[in-house]
Design a protein around this motif. Structure first.
Motif, short mmCIF file in Angstrom:
data_model
loop_
_atom_site.label_atom_id
_atom_site.label_comp_id
_atom_site.label_asym_id
_atom_site.label_seq_id
_atom_site.Cartn_x
_atom_site.Cartn_y
_atom_site.Cartn_z
N ILE A 1 0.86 -1.16 -0.28
CA ILE A 1 0.00 -0.20 0.04
C ILE A 1 0.68 1.38 0.40
O ILE A 1 0.62 2.42 -0.89
N LEU B 1 -4.48 -1.35 -5.70
CA LEU B 1 -5.64 -2.12 -4.78
C LEU B 1 -5.73 -3.25 -5.41
O LEU B 1 -6.56 -4.16 -4.31
N VAL C 1 -13.57 -2.63 -3.00
CA VAL C 1 -12.05 -2.00 -3.60
C VAL C 1 -12.36 -0.94 -4.64
O VAL C 1 -12.07 -0.14 -4.52
N TYR D 1 -9.39 4.25 -2.04
CA TYR D 1 -7.96 4.75 -1.42
C TYR D 1 -8.12 6.56 -0.61
O TYR D 1 -8.88 7.08 -1.19
N PRO D 2 -7.79 6.76 0.09
CA PRO D 2 -7.32 5.58 1.12
C PRO D 2 -8.10 4.61 2.61
O PRO D 2 -7.64 3.98 3.00
N SER E 1 -10.09 1.80 1.55
CA SER E 1 -9.52 0.71 0.87
C SER E 1 -9.02 -0.41 1.47
O SER E 1 -9.01 -1.25 1.93
N ARG E 2 -7.77 0.49 2.38
CA ARG E 2 -7.06 0.12 2.78
C ARG E 2 -7.49 -1.05 4.20
O ARG E 2 -6.25 -2.16 4.73
#
Length: 425
Positions: A267, A273, A306, A311-312, A314-315
């Motif tokens: 990441i 992702l 996702v 992002y962010p 999805s982390r």
């Protein structure tokens, strides 16, 4: 006045100055023997960034005294390739039938149609193709082109190689000579370079122009000048494959801590992702399977989420799914089953479908016995009756062996009750 970076100023002008890759360019190297014979075949150089791919291509051209064309896959297309081929065709007579060399950097970025445009010229010998790539050419170069090329692997530069590069710069570069740096410690410089010669020399130049009057370069001074250590992760190179491998193996090994660490590495390095989410999907089936069927459902939901969220945030989803998979019971029974089945198919070929399982699609087929004696499972108690579903030659062959986990042990008990001793459960 344009400043030329140290890495470019120090680019070797001859094979005597070339450092590393002795297995290719040393006295017994496979490439060196071709060069000494005055002729080379088309080939692809595969290796990490900064290991000398472009330099090697240019040195070969100089050594053989051939016309040289250089294209970058980033900003060249079919039109530019055709223009080079046309020029190369005209050059053949001018250079005493010497082939023109076409060097394509980052050839993995060429589309299929762009790679197709090279085939005829390579086949006819109009050009000798030298491609450079950080990605596995087996995946990224079309088979037709790959079959016409050798593949040479460039190794990461060793610590000794990198030290030699630094010392050569101190001795030979006019700008560095004026500064008179003294390297007391090499470790941090080499660590920050990640084995990339280009990055090493350009970092060194930055440090040379930043050190104090003592001119001494230590690990502490390097760390203080280079405040942040950029993560050494080439999304298109070896690190990409090594780190995703470590990630999946950590999940398979039921270590959520290591799995989340490798996830964070990807990441922070800007990995796609959705690529990570796709690998989680594969792991959910390959490594967990029917030991916990919900793993595949969660992995698929994660991939969909996702794709929508990005992002962010999805982390967090990736972390949740990673931990769930790493802490799930494991089974590769489905993976093993399809592997065994494919091996049997390759070995036994097109075994006939038993007559009772065939589709009686018309009157003629029905008269020939298609579907005769087939038993409709739902007509029997518990929706089951024993009959043969395999080709005769494979009667009783066991492909799926339930894993040693509660869910699949339950499946095993059910199969035993249904099939008795027919299969080895």
């Amino acid at each position: 006045m344009i400043h030329i970076p140290l890495a470019e100023r120090q680019r070797p002008k001859s094979f005597n100055e070339y450092i590393g890759q002795e297995h290719l360019t040393g006295p017994e190297g496979s490439l060196w023997k071709q060069i000494q014979g005055g002729f080379i075949h088309s080939f692809i150089l595969w290796g990490p960034p900064g290991t000398g791919k472009t330099t090697l291509a240019k040195l070969i051209c100089t050594e053989l005294d051939c016309p040289f064309f250089n294209l970058s896959a980033i900003n060249s297309g079919v039109k530019e390739v055709r223009e080079v081929i046309e020029k190369a065709s005209k050059n053949t007579g001018l250079y005493q039938n010497k082939r023109s060399i076409l060097f394509i950097d980052e050839i993995h970025r060429f589309s299929k149609s762009q790679q197709d445009s090279l085939l005829a010229a390579v086949e006819k010998g109009i050009i000798t193709l030298i491609g450079a790539t950080t990605e596995n050419p087996g995946f990224e170069v079309i088979p037709a082109l790959l079959s016409r090329c050798q593949v040479y692997v460039l190794n990461p530069l060793t610590a000794e190689n990198l030290k030699k590069l630094l010392n050569n710069a101190i001795e030979n570069d006019s700008e560095i000579k004026k500064i008179k740096p003294v390297i007391k410690e090499y470790e941090t410089l080499i660590l920050l370079s990640g084995g990339d010669a280009r990055r090493l020399l350009n970092l060194f130049e930055l440090i040379c122009f930043s050190i104090d009057e003592s001119k001494e370069i230590t690990n502490e001074k390097v760390s203080s000048i280079i405040k942040q250590n950029p993560l050494l992760y080439d999304k298109n190179g070896e690190q990409h494959y090594d780190i995703i491998s470590a990630f999946i193996k950590s999940i398979r090994g039921s270590d959520p801590n290591a799995a989340v660490y490798w996830l964070a590495r990807m990441i922070e390095s800007g990995e796609d992702l959705k690529f990570i989410a796709r690998r989680l999907l594969i792991s959910a089936s390959e490594d967990i399977g029917n030991a916990n069927p919900n793993a595949l459902i969660l992995a698929n939901s994660t991939f969909q989420a996702v794709s929508i969220i990005g992002y962010p945030e999805s982390r967090i989803l990736l972390s949740q799914c990673t931990i769930y998979l790493a802490t799930s019971p494991k089974s590769n029974a489905s993976y093993e089953a399809i592997g065994k089945a494919q091996a049997i198919v390759k070995e036994t070929g097109n075994l006939p479908v038993p007559m009772h399982l065939r589709n009686a699609a018309n009157k003629l087929l029905k008269e020939m016995g298609y579907g005769k004696d087939y038993k409709y499972s739902h007509d029997f108690p518990f929706n089951f009756t024993e009959q043969e579903f395999m080709p005769d030659l494979l009667n009783g062959t066991t492909l799926y062996e339930p894993g040693n986990n509660p869910k699949e042990q339950n499946i095993k008990d059910i199969l035993k009750k249904l099939w008795g001793n027919k299969y080895k459960y």
